[in-house]
Scaffold this motif. Structure first.
Motif, PDB file in Angstrom:
ATOM      1  N   ALA A  23     -78.631   0.486 -13.510  1.00 51.76           N
ATOM      2  CA  ALA A  23     -77.331   1.116 -13.272  1.00 51.76           C
ATOM      3  C   ALA A  23     -76.418   0.254 -12.409  1.00 51.76           C
ATOM      4  O   ALA A  23     -75.194   0.456 -12.399  1.00 51.76           O
ATOM      5  CB  ALA A  23     -77.533   2.484 -12.623  1.00 51.76           C
ATOM      6  N   LEU A  24     -76.970  -0.723 -11.679  1.00 50.95           N
ATOM      7  CA  LEU A  24     -76.169  -1.576 -10.806  1.00 50.95           C
ATOM      8  C   LEU A  24     -76.049  -3.001 -11.341  1.00 50.95           C
ATOM      9  O   LEU A  24     -75.573  -3.892 -10.635  1.00 50.95           O
ATOM     10  CB  LEU A  24     -76.775  -1.624  -9.395  1.00 50.95           C
ATOM     11  CG  LEU A  24     -76.859  -0.306  -8.640  1.00 50.95           C
ATOM     12  CD1 LEU A  24     -77.444  -0.517  -7.250  1.00 50.95           C
ATOM     13  CD2 LEU A  24     -75.488   0.355  -8.545  1.00 50.95           C
ATOM     14  N   SER A  25     -76.453  -3.212 -12.579  1.00 42.22           N
ATOM     15  CA  SER A  25     -76.441  -4.557 -13.138  1.00 42.22           C
ATOM     16  C   SER A  25     -75.314  -4.722 -14.159  1.00 42.22           C
ATOM     17  O   SER A  25     -74.475  -3.831 -14.330  1.00 42.22           O
ATOM     18  CB  SER A  25     -77.802  -4.865 -13.777  1.00 42.22           C
ATOM     19  OG  SER A  25     -77.923  -6.244 -14.069  1.00 42.22           O
ATOM     20  N   VAL A  26     -75.305  -5.859 -14.822  1.00 44.39           N
ATOM     21  CA  VAL A  26     -74.331  -6.154 -15.876  1.00 44.39           C
ATOM     22  C   VAL A  26     -74.961  -5.766 -17.208  1.00 44.39           C
ATOM     23  O   VAL A  26     -75.976  -6.342 -17.608  1.00 44.39           O
ATOM     24  CB  VAL A  26     -73.946  -7.644 -15.872  1.00 44.39           C
ATOM     25  CG1 VAL A  26     -73.018  -7.963 -17.036  1.00 44.39           C
ATOM     26  CG2 VAL A  26     -73.293  -8.011 -14.543  1.00 44.39           C
ATOM     27  N   LEU A  27     -74.366  -4.811 -17.895  1.00 43.67           N
ATOM     28  CA  LEU A  27     -74.963  -4.246 -19.109  1.00 43.67           C
ATOM     29  C   LEU A  27     -74.213  -4.604 -20.383  1.00 43.67           C
ATOM     30  O   LEU A  27     -74.674  -4.303 -21.481  1.00 43.67           O
ATOM     31  CB  LEU A  27     -75.045  -2.721 -18.976  1.00 43.67           C
ATOM     32  CG  LEU A  27     -75.795  -2.200 -17.740  1.00 43.67           C
ATOM     33  CD1 LEU A  27     -75.808  -0.680 -17.726  1.00 43.67           C
ATOM     34  CD2 LEU A  27     -77.211  -2.747 -17.674  1.00 43.67           C
ATOM     35  N   LYS A  28     -73.042  -5.239 -20.240  1.00 38.16           N
ATOM     36  CA  LYS A  28     -72.266  -5.669 -21.401  1.00 38.16           C
ATOM     37  C   LYS A  28     -71.848  -7.115 -21.209  1.00 38.16           C
ATOM     38  O   LYS A  28     -71.599  -7.561 -20.090  1.00 38.16           O
ATOM     39  CB  LYS A  28     -71.023  -4.785 -21.572  1.00 38.16           C
ATOM     40  CG  LYS A  28     -71.333  -3.328 -21.902  1.00 38.16           C
ATOM     41  CD  LYS A  28     -70.046  -2.522 -22.086  1.00 38.16           C
ATOM     42  CE  LYS A  28     -70.363  -1.072 -22.428  1.00 38.16           C
ATOM     43  NZ  LYS A  28     -69.123  -0.264 -22.594  1.00 38.16           N
ATOM     44  N   VAL A  54     -76.530  -6.387  -9.057  1.00 41.51           N
ATOM     45  CA  VAL A  54     -75.479  -7.216  -8.478  1.00 41.51           C
ATOM     46  C   VAL A  54     -74.352  -6.386  -7.850  1.00 41.51           C
ATOM     47  O   VAL A  54     -73.537  -6.934  -7.101  1.00 41.51           O
ATOM     48  CB  VAL A  54     -74.889  -8.176  -9.533  1.00 41.51           C
ATOM     49  CG1 VAL A  54     -75.887  -9.264  -9.893  1.00 41.51           C
ATOM     50  CG2 VAL A  54     -74.441  -7.423 -10.786  1.00 41.51           C
ATOM     51  N   ARG A  55     -74.285  -5.111  -8.176  1.00 43.40           N
ATOM     52  CA  ARG A  55     -73.284  -4.263  -7.517  1.00 43.40           C
ATOM     53  C   ARG A  55     -73.924  -3.535  -6.349  1.00 43.40           C
ATOM     54  O   ARG A  55     -74.843  -2.729  -6.530  1.00 43.40           O
ATOM     55  CB  ARG A  55     -72.705  -3.237  -8.500  1.00 43.40           C
ATOM     56  CG  ARG A  55     -71.543  -2.440  -7.894  1.00 43.40           C
ATOM     57  CD  ARG A  55     -70.895  -1.489  -8.875  1.00 43.40           C
ATOM     58  NE  ARG A  55     -71.568  -0.206  -8.928  1.00 43.40           N
ATOM     59  CZ  ARG A  55     -72.220   0.282  -9.980  1.00 43.40           C
ATOM     60  NH1 ARG A  55     -72.320  -0.466 -11.086  1.00 43.40           N
ATOM     61  NH2 ARG A  55     -72.787   1.453  -9.950  1.00 43.40           N
ATOM     62  N   ALA A  56     -73.465  -3.844  -5.144  1.00 44.20           N
ATOM     63  CA  ALA A  56     -73.948  -3.117  -3.973  1.00 44.20           C
ATOM     64  C   ALA A  56     -73.416  -1.683  -4.043  1.00 44.20           C
ATOM     65  O   ALA A  56     -72.305  -1.441  -4.505  1.00 44.20           O
ATOM     66  CB  ALA A  56     -73.490  -3.797  -2.704  1.00 44.20           C
ATOM     67  N   GLU A  57     -74.215  -0.732  -3.592  1.00 43.76           N
ATOM     68  CA  GLU A  57     -73.841   0.687  -3.691  1.00 43.76           C
ATOM     69  C   GLU A  57     -74.401   1.421  -2.482  1.00 43.76           C
ATOM     70  O   GLU A  57     -75.612   1.412  -2.255  1.00 43.76           O
ATOM     71  CB  GLU A  57     -74.415   1.289  -4.969  1.00 43.76           C
ATOM     72  CG  GLU A  57     -73.895   2.657  -5.311  1.00 43.76           C
ATOM     73  CD  GLU A  57     -72.545   2.630  -6.014  1.00 43.76           C
ATOM     74  OE1 GLU A  57     -71.661   3.390  -5.584  1.00 43.76           O
ATOM     75  OE2 GLU A  57     -72.377   1.856  -6.962  1.00 43.76           O
ATOM     76  N   LEU A  58     -73.524   2.030  -1.703  1.00 39.14           N
ATOM     77  CA  LEU A  58     -73.990   2.753  -0.520  1.00 39.14           C
ATOM     78  C   LEU A  58     -74.820   3.958  -0.918  1.00 39.14           C
ATOM     79  O   LEU A  58     -75.971   4.104  -0.522  1.00 39.14           O
ATOM     80  CB  LEU A  58     -72.796   3.181   0.331  1.00 39.14           C
ATOM     81  CG  LEU A  58     -73.153   3.829   1.681  1.00 39.14           C
ATOM     82  CD1 LEU A  58     -73.795   2.806   2.611  1.00 39.14           C
ATOM     83  CD2 LEU A  58     -71.908   4.428   2.333  1.00 39.14           C
ATOM     84  N   ASN A  59     -74.244   4.840  -1.713  1.00 36.23           N
ATOM     85  CA  ASN A  59     -74.912   6.066  -2.147  1.00 36.23           C
ATOM     86  C   ASN A  59     -75.307   5.892  -3.608  1.00 36.23           C
ATOM     87  O   ASN A  59     -74.534   6.181  -4.524  1.00 36.23           O
ATOM     88  CB  ASN A  59     -73.983   7.267  -1.981  1.00 36.23           C
ATOM     89  CG  ASN A  59     -74.705   8.587  -2.187  1.00 36.23           C
ATOM     90  OD1 ASN A  59     -75.898   8.612  -2.519  1.00 36.23           O
ATOM     91  ND2 ASN A  59     -74.009   9.682  -1.998  1.00 36.23           N
ATOM     92  N   PHE A  60     -76.522   5.442  -3.826  1.00 31.00           N
ATOM     93  CA  PHE A  60     -76.994   5.086  -5.165  1.00 31.00           C
ATOM     94  C   PHE A  60     -77.533   6.325  -5.885  1.00 31.00           C
ATOM     95  O   PHE A  60     -78.727   6.445  -6.141  1.00 31.00           O
ATOM     96  CB  PHE A  60     -78.050   3.989  -5.033  1.00 31.00           C
ATOM     97  CG  PHE A  60     -78.510   3.370  -6.328  1.00 31.00           C
ATOM     98  CD1 PHE A  60     -77.841   3.577  -7.519  1.00 31.00           C
ATOM     99  CD2 PHE A  60     -79.638   2.571  -6.340  1.00 31.00           C
ATOM    100  CE1 PHE A  60     -78.273   3.001  -8.702  1.00 31.00           C
ATOM    101  CE2 PHE A  60     -80.095   1.986  -7.506  1.00 31.00           C
ATOM    102  CZ  PHE A  60     -79.408   2.208  -8.693  1.00 31.00           C
TER     103      PHE A  60
END
Length: 508
Positions: A443-448, A213-219
């Motif tokens: 790494a780009l999701s909701v983990l908590k 859910v978090r967009a990330e240019l440089n992943f």
């Protein structure tokens, strides 16, 4: 070039390599085929359940949708494909489970097999699925041209879902007492969470599996997780394996620098001669894809998972020989005689505007990375075990060369996406975010947990969208426990909806 591995197949999604690397494209196609077989087997193994109930086949149909939901002066439309399964539905008040399609063609198995189907059977739900606009058969003939593709976006896709909700509600005379819950994995997992976020009056709850859910240019974190997984003994990795992988790519890099290209072409079965610099980047990206795919789709490919790849790397005489062996076994498993390392071929493939109603939509998905998400998996950080040639710039250039989209535009698009949806702090309610620690996309999701009803479930030892597959007796205990938690929460929410029937779609 580098990869974008999300989840999108049949019932389980597929996020894949962003840069169009040939190995990644081949792997996505193969995973799509394997999952189709898996869901086919699962579906036919349950025929006759519940006992005595006749089998009701899934229904395929098309709904006419506005091409542009946000400009009613544009009268253009397209036909969007959907599937319906009434087999388990308890009329008239049973819930509705919506499976959301993503970056590939859907099939009838989207309403016939998978975790959401097992839950639908338990809760006597109507099952519906909607193929994503511009993928599969849900696209106009001119949809892939530069002019036509501009109406492909997640915002338009959410509006499609809202329109589909109205269509199904009218078709079956549904009321607010029919509780809707949506499901999706990978990019469709994000859509599932966003549909609940943006249309809380339509959908009561959502399950978002492996949802970036978090967009990330440089992943850069993608390959950090890949490195961690290659060294994780729980899934057959080790520090020795990771070191061997790093060493093998250092040897490849040294051979590229000294110009020993003929040896590399021969050892790794390149379809054609390598020309600097772009083919070199394509070449190392294709090699990296094998390891990245093995991690993301761990245990899905019969001959390509972390344990088997690490065994091959460690048992070889040298790191370089291990890499040759891994590549050869991968090629054999994919039925390949050579590997296409031509960057011009990648550009040519991504520029094709001919429609393909089956499989993964490579051009479409790359367009979405350029206009919304980024997700470019790079190797410009010390934690990356592969080649530093896999750069952000090498991938952004594809946006310009293929779609005439500038780097600044991509940067702004990623920023807007996070502002529009809230990134990994969406501030919604009744959403379950499910992730596996092996999956690089976590790494780009909701983990908590974000609140008492925005819940995060983290599964040790599982990869991309593992919970979405049909349950199996051999599922690891961590996955079984996660399935129980998901089922329990779905049951609780359906109960609360029944107790407050006229608040069934309201915010909690």
């Amino acid at each position: 070039m580098a990869r974008l591995v999300l989840c999108v197949l049949l019932v389980v999604p597929l996020l894949g390599g962003c840069d169009g690397a040939w190995n990644q494209r081949q792997l996505r196609k193969r995973i799509h085929q394997l999952r189709e077989i898996q869901y086919f087997k699962s579906f036919y193994s349950r025929l006759g359940v519940p006992k005595g109930a006749p089998y009701v086949p899934a229904v395929e149909g098309y709904i006419t949708q506005p091409l542009d939901h946000f400009n009613r002066r544009n009268n253009a439309t397209y036909k969007q494909r959907y599937w319906i399964n009434e087999e388990f539905w308890q009329r008239p008040g049973g819930p509705v489970f919506l499976y959301i399609g993503g970056e590939a063609a859907e099939s009838e198995f989207s309403v016939l097999s998978g975790e959401h189907v097992e839950l639908a059977q338990k809760h006597r739900s109507l099952l519906v699925s909607l193929e994503h606009r511009y993928y599969g058969a849900s696209i106009n003939q001119d949809g892939l041209t530069l002019e036509g593709i501009r109406f492909l976006s997640s915002q338009q896709a959410l509006a499609d879902l809202a329109s589909f909700h109205m269509f199904i509600s009218q078709k079956y005379n549904l009321t607010r007492n029919n509780t809707w819950i949506c499901f999706g994995g990978s990019y469709p997992g994000s859509l599932s969470a966003w549909f609940r976020l943006k249309f809380p009056h339509l959908v009561y709850a959502a399950v978002a599996s492996s949802a970036p859910v978090r967009a990330e240019l440089n992943f850069i974190d993608y390959n950090k997780v890949v490195a961690d997984s290659l060294s994780d003994p729980v899934i057959g990795g080790s520090e020795k394996c990771l070191d061997k992988v790093k060493d093998s790519f250092r040897v490849v890099e040294s051979l590229l620098k000294v110009g020993n290209i003929t040896q590399l072409e021969k050892d790794f079965f390149s379809c054609a001669s390598l020309h600097p610099p772009d083919d070199y980047t394509e070449f190392v990206s294709n090699l990296a894809d094998i390891f990245m795919g093995a991690v993301q789709y761990n245990n899905e490919m019969p001959s390509s998972d972390v344990r088997k790849i690490c065994q091959q790397m460690i048992s070889a005489g040298s790191a370089y020989e291990g890499l040759i062996s891994v590549n050869a076994i991968y090629m054999e498993s994919m039925g390949l005689k050579c590997v296409e390392n031509s960057h011009e071929k990648t550009l040519s493939d991504l520029r094709k505007t001919e429609l393909d109603p089956v499989g993964v939509g490579e051009r479409q998905w790359y367009y979405q990375t350029c206009t919304e998400f980024g997700y470019y998996q790079t190797c410009e950080h010390a934690s990356c075990p592969f080649s530093p040639r896999i750069t952000l710039q090498s991938q952004l250039e594809l946006c310009t060369k293929v779609f005439q989209i500038t780097t600044e535009s991509v940067f702004q698009a990623v920023q807007f996406t996070n502002e529009f949806y809230g990134a990994d702090h969406p501030k919604s309610s009744r959403i379950i975010f499910v992730n596996g620690d092996v999956d690089p996309w976590h790494a780009l999701s909701v983990l908590k947990n974000q609140s008492h009803s925005e819940i995060a479930i983290f599964i040790n030892g599982t990869a991309h969208c593992a919970n979405m597959a049909p349950s199996h007796a051999t599922d690891p205990p961590s996955l079984q426990k996660a399935r129980e938690e998901i089922a329990m929460k779905i049951g609780e929410w359906l109960k609360s909806a029944r107790e407050e029937p006229f608040l069934g779609s309201a915010l909690s």
